[in-house]
Design an enzyme around this catalytic site. Structure first.
Site, PDB file in Angstrom:
ATOM      1  N   HIS A  29      22.562 -11.915  56.161  1.00 33.32           N
ATOM      2  CA  HIS A  29      22.644 -12.585  54.851  1.00 33.32           C
ATOM      3  C   HIS A  29      21.950 -11.734  53.783  1.00 33.32           C
ATOM      4  O   HIS A  29      20.741 -11.832  53.568  1.00 33.32           O
ATOM      5  CB  HIS A  29      22.008 -13.980  54.929  1.00 33.32           C
ATOM      6  CG  HIS A  29      22.241 -14.807  53.701  1.00 33.32           C
ATOM      7  ND1 HIS A  29      22.794 -16.070  53.736  1.00 33.32           N
ATOM      8  CD2 HIS A  29      22.017 -14.551  52.391  1.00 33.32           C
ATOM      9  CE1 HIS A  29      22.891 -16.545  52.509  1.00 33.32           C
ATOM     10  NE2 HIS A  29      22.418 -15.648  51.667  1.00 33.32           N
ATOM     11  N   HIS A  31      22.999  -9.983  49.751  1.00 30.81           N
ATOM     12  CA  HIS A  31      24.010  -9.853  48.691  1.00 30.81           C
ATOM     13  C   HIS A  31      24.010  -8.431  48.142  1.00 30.81           C
ATOM     14  O   HIS A  31      22.956  -7.919  47.762  1.00 30.81           O
ATOM     15  CB  HIS A  31      23.712 -10.826  47.548  1.00 30.81           C
ATOM     16  CG  HIS A  31      23.803 -12.271  47.962  1.00 30.81           C
ATOM     17  ND1 HIS A  31      24.886 -13.056  47.657  1.00 30.81           N
ATOM     18  CD2 HIS A  31      22.959 -13.055  48.672  1.00 30.81           C
ATOM     19  CE1 HIS A  31      24.705 -14.277  48.148  1.00 30.81           C
ATOM     20  NE2 HIS A  31      23.535 -14.296  48.778  1.00 30.81           N
ATOM     21  N   ASP A  33      25.168  -7.418  45.296  1.00 26.22           N
ATOM     22  CA  ASP A  33      24.747  -7.391  43.883  1.00 26.22           C
ATOM     23  C   ASP A  33      23.288  -7.807  43.704  1.00 26.22           C
ATOM     24  O   ASP A  33      22.761  -7.750  42.593  1.00 26.22           O
ATOM     25  CB  ASP A  33      25.682  -8.241  42.994  1.00 26.22           C
ATOM     26  CG  ASP A  33      25.966  -9.609  43.593  1.00 26.22           C
ATOM     27  OD1 ASP A  33      25.501  -9.883  44.713  1.00 26.22           O
ATOM     28  OD2 ASP A  33      26.656 -10.403  42.934  1.00 26.22           O
ATOM     29  N   GLY A 295      26.473 -19.364  45.082  1.00 24.60           N
ATOM     30  CA  GLY A 295      26.289 -19.884  43.724  1.00 24.60           C
ATOM     31  C   GLY A 295      25.415 -21.120  43.717  1.00 24.60           C
ATOM     32  O   GLY A 295      24.696 -21.391  44.677  1.00 24.60           O
ATOM     33  N   HIS A 325      26.645 -21.061  51.885  1.00 25.09           N
ATOM     34  CA  HIS A 325      25.286 -21.343  51.397  1.00 25.09           C
ATOM     35  C   HIS A 325      25.137 -22.863  51.307  1.00 25.09           C
ATOM     36  O   HIS A 325      25.838 -23.500  50.517  1.00 25.09           O
ATOM     37  CB  HIS A 325      25.085 -20.794  49.990  1.00 25.09           C
ATOM     38  CG  HIS A 325      24.812 -19.332  49.915  1.00 25.09           C
ATOM     39  ND1 HIS A 325      25.758 -18.384  50.143  1.00 25.09           N
ATOM     40  CD2 HIS A 325      23.656 -18.661  49.617  1.00 25.09           C
ATOM     41  CE1 HIS A 325      25.210 -17.178  49.986  1.00 25.09           C
ATOM     42  NE2 HIS A 325      23.943 -17.324  49.666  1.00 25.09           N
ATOM     43  N   GLU A 328      20.002 -25.041  50.881  1.00 20.24           N
ATOM     44  CA  GLU A 328      18.965 -24.143  50.338  1.00 20.24           C
ATOM     45  C   GLU A 328      18.242 -24.938  49.246  1.00 20.24           C
ATOM     46  O   GLU A 328      17.183 -25.493  49.485  1.00 20.24           O
ATOM     47  CB  GLU A 328      19.607 -22.865  49.771  1.00 20.24           C
ATOM     48  CG  GLU A 328      18.606 -21.888  49.203  1.00 20.24           C
ATOM     49  CD  GLU A 328      19.256 -20.691  48.505  1.00 20.24           C
ATOM     50  OE1 GLU A 328      20.464 -20.711  48.255  1.00 20.24           O
ATOM     51  OE2 GLU A 328      18.525 -19.726  48.191  1.00 20.24           O
ATOM     52  N   HIS A 349      20.968 -20.201  54.772  1.00 16.37           N
ATOM     53  CA  HIS A 349      19.692 -20.901  54.541  1.00 16.37           C
ATOM     54  C   HIS A 349      19.594 -22.163  55.423  1.00 16.37           C
ATOM     55  O   HIS A 349      19.021 -22.129  56.483  1.00 16.37           O
ATOM     56  CB  HIS A 349      19.472 -21.238  53.070  1.00 16.37           C
ATOM     57  CG  HIS A 349      19.532 -20.035  52.173  1.00 16.37           C
ATOM     58  ND1 HIS A 349      18.448 -19.215  51.973  1.00 16.37           N
ATOM     59  CD2 HIS A 349      20.544 -19.488  51.461  1.00 16.37           C
ATOM     60  CE1 HIS A 349      18.794 -18.222  51.152  1.00 16.37           C
ATOM     61  NE2 HIS A 349      20.060 -18.370  50.838  1.00 16.37           N
ATOM     62  N   ASP A 406      18.337 -11.566  51.618  1.00 13.00           N
ATOM     63  CA  ASP A 406      19.065 -12.284  50.567  1.00 13.00           C
ATOM     64  C   ASP A 406      19.316 -11.395  49.334  1.00 13.00           C
ATOM     65  O   ASP A 406      20.428 -10.930  49.143  1.00 13.00           O
ATOM     66  CB  ASP A 406      18.321 -13.572  50.182  1.00 13.00           C
ATOM     67  CG  ASP A 406      19.243 -14.639  49.627  1.00 13.00           C
ATOM     68  OD1 ASP A 406      20.467 -14.435  49.669  1.00 13.00           O
ATOM     69  OD2 ASP A 406      18.734 -15.685  49.170  1.00 13.00           O
ATOM     70  N   ASP A 407      18.301 -11.184  48.504  1.00  9.93           N
ATOM     71  CA  ASP A 407      18.455 -10.389  47.278  1.00  9.93           C
ATOM     72  C   ASP A 407      17.224  -9.506  47.060  1.00  9.93           C
ATOM     73  O   ASP A 407      16.388  -9.799  46.198  1.00  9.93           O
ATOM     74  CB  ASP A 407      18.620 -11.319  46.071  1.00  9.93           C
ATOM     75  CG  ASP A 407      19.909 -12.108  46.126  1.00  9.93           C
ATOM     76  OD1 ASP A 407      20.971 -11.534  45.848  1.00  9.93           O
ATOM     77  OD2 ASP A 407      19.845 -13.299  46.486  1.00  9.93           O
TER      78      ASP A 407
END
Ligand SMILES: [Zn+2]
Length: 480
Positions: A29, A31, A33, A295, A325, A328, A349, A406-407
């Site tokens: 998991h 991303h 971006d 999102g 997702h 979360e 999550h 995640d990010d």
């Protein structure tokens, strides 16, 4: 756990772990971006004349990055800062994919599934065009092709196996944009009795609860100054415009003969999600292994927007793997919808699952995989540090889960941050790290033969005989 101690955990971007807590990790998991190097953002910002909030990589990292918790919508707003520098640029899209693989190689990751929304990197054949870009000529389809090229070149150069997951976005689009303004009109005394209560005409889906904006509202119909606007999009949808007004706005009133006071809400034509599943099918042989729904989970009813449901139904039919997702920021109910309606195979999550014991038990029995992102959960506020983290429960119950970043751009982290956090603050051991990575490999979206190869690699690195896998699942599940 005190928040002060947590503040010490994150690494600076670029200070990469040379000795990961677990040799060879699997990440499911993350991303694309949310994993871009600040230097790359700066480079393309300058090259393309896109204004950025800082002039050095260090400053940019600090503005985009988070040190303390924000709400999920606050976190999602971070993307506005830098996505305009990358989206709609062939070279940038390919490069961030390539650099992503390099980054994962440095972290000791042996297999990773990276996800992104093709639409959010496009500037053509996408409605609305994201990040206030001008219309260009990069379609979501070409985005997938560019990312694939970058990932495949990265695989070759950095010896990390990479697959990708294409994301549907919860807010794009809702089938109708029935918002507060429309709701107000529906209860207005000017409307005829029964307004809004009539069943939809044949071929039009049942109205659903929408909280998005209202780009397509017009009315009242009889106003000579502002006649109803029939948009091109509506015509392409093939639905007679007034039929929709009858359905949504004016109850039993026949608007063809009497266009009385009315508000119209057009179903949006450009549905991203069905296109996402088609792209999954098209690029299945070139890195794409699954579909995701990402999102803002707090958009009411968004798991059940018809576009998303259709896309997931098609994914099931076509053998495309599915993750969502859920749980979360949202409740256990969101997880239930993801499992029962969207037929997800993994939960992104899923922390709030544990608030519904019956559901949690059912998912344990199904051996459902939870893609846990510990450091992310702290910074997005989806986990409150004065409560027990769901991952502690997952560990206790020997549930099937993985640890993920995640990010990492926004959380100023590496995968090691998540391992350190669980080791130092939650008492995770090396044995548990091995167990969870083996479960991650088993729950990956790789075909069975490649999964077997990956597992063999892990068993070898962990000094475990392959038969050790028998003890990797909750005892209740042995034999399944
Ligand atoms: Zn995520």
């Amino acid at each position: 756990m005190s928040t002060d101690s947590l503040k010490m955990l994150p690494h600076s971007w670029g200070v990469l772990s040379l000795s990961p807590l677990c040799p060879l990790q699997v990440e499911l998991h993350v991303h694309l971006d949310g994993s871009i190097k600040p230097e790359t953002i700066l480079y393309y910002g300058r090259k393309r004349g896109v204004t950025l909030p800082a002039n050095t990589a260090e400053d940019l990292k600090n503005i985009i990055g988070m040190d303390k918790p924000l709400t999920l919508p606050g976190f999602l707003a971070k993307f506005d800062y830098y996505m305009p520098a990358i989206a709609g640029c062939r070279e940038a899209i390919k490069r961030v994919a390539y650099e992503f693989v390099e980054m994962k190689a440095k972290e000791g990751v042996v297999y990773v599934e990276v996800r992104y929304s093709p639409h959010l990197l496009a500037n053509d054949k996408v409605e609305p065009i994201p990040w206030n870009q001008e219309k260009g000529d990069i379609t979501p389809d070409e985005v997938v092709s560019l990312v694939n090229q970058g990932l495949q070149e990265g695989e070759r150069d950095f010896k990390v196996k990479v697959r990708s997951i294409l994301c549907c976005m919860r807010h794009e689009p809702s089938e109708c944009d029935l918002g507060p303004a429309l709701a107000a009109h529906l209860t207005s005394p000017n409307l005829p009795a029964g307004a809004g209560a009539a069943p939809p005409p044949p071929g039009i889906p049942e109205p659903i609860s929408c909280t998005a904006g209202l780009p397509e509202v017009v009315g009242p119909c009889r106003d000579p100054v502002q006649p109803p606007v029939v948009s091109e999009r509506k015509l392409r949808h093939g639905v007679e415009p007034f039929a929709e007004a009858v359905w949504l706005g004016c109850g039993s009133q026949d608007l063809k003969t009497d266009p009385g006071p009315s508000v119209m809400c057009w179903p949006r034509v450009e549905d991203w999600s069905p296109e996402v599943v088609e792209l999954c099918k098209k690029y299945q042989q070139q890195t794409v292994v699954g579909i995701d729904l990402a999102g803002d989970e707090t958009i009411e009813g968004s798991s059940l927007f018809p576009g998303h449901l259709k896309a997931y139904e098609e994914a099931v039919k076509s053998g495309i793997h599915r993750t969502v997702h859920a749980g979360e920021a949202g409740s256990a109910e969101m997880v239930k919808e993801a499992v029962d309606r969207l037929k997800t195979e993994r939960v992104g999550h899923g922390y709030h699952t544990v608030e519904d014991e019956a559901l949690y038990k059912r998912l344990l029995e199904k051996n459902m995989h939870f893609e846990v992102c510990p450091w992310s959960s702290y910074l997005t506020g989806s986990w409150k540090p004065d409560t027990e983290h769901a991952v502690v429960r997952f560990k206790k119950d020997q549930a099937n889960y993985s640890l993920n970043t995640d990010d990492p751009l926004i959380f100023k982290s590496t995968l090691d941050t998540d391992y350190q956090m669980t080791k130092e603050k939650m008492g995770f051991t090396e044995e548990e790290f091995k167990r969870l990575n083996i479960n991650a490999a088993k729950s990956s979206f790789l075909p069975e033969d490649e999964k077997r190869e990956l597992l063999d690699l892990l068993y070898k690195a962990y000094g475990m005989p392959p038969s050790a896998s028998a003890g990797m699942f909750p005892s209740a599940l042995l034999g399944h």
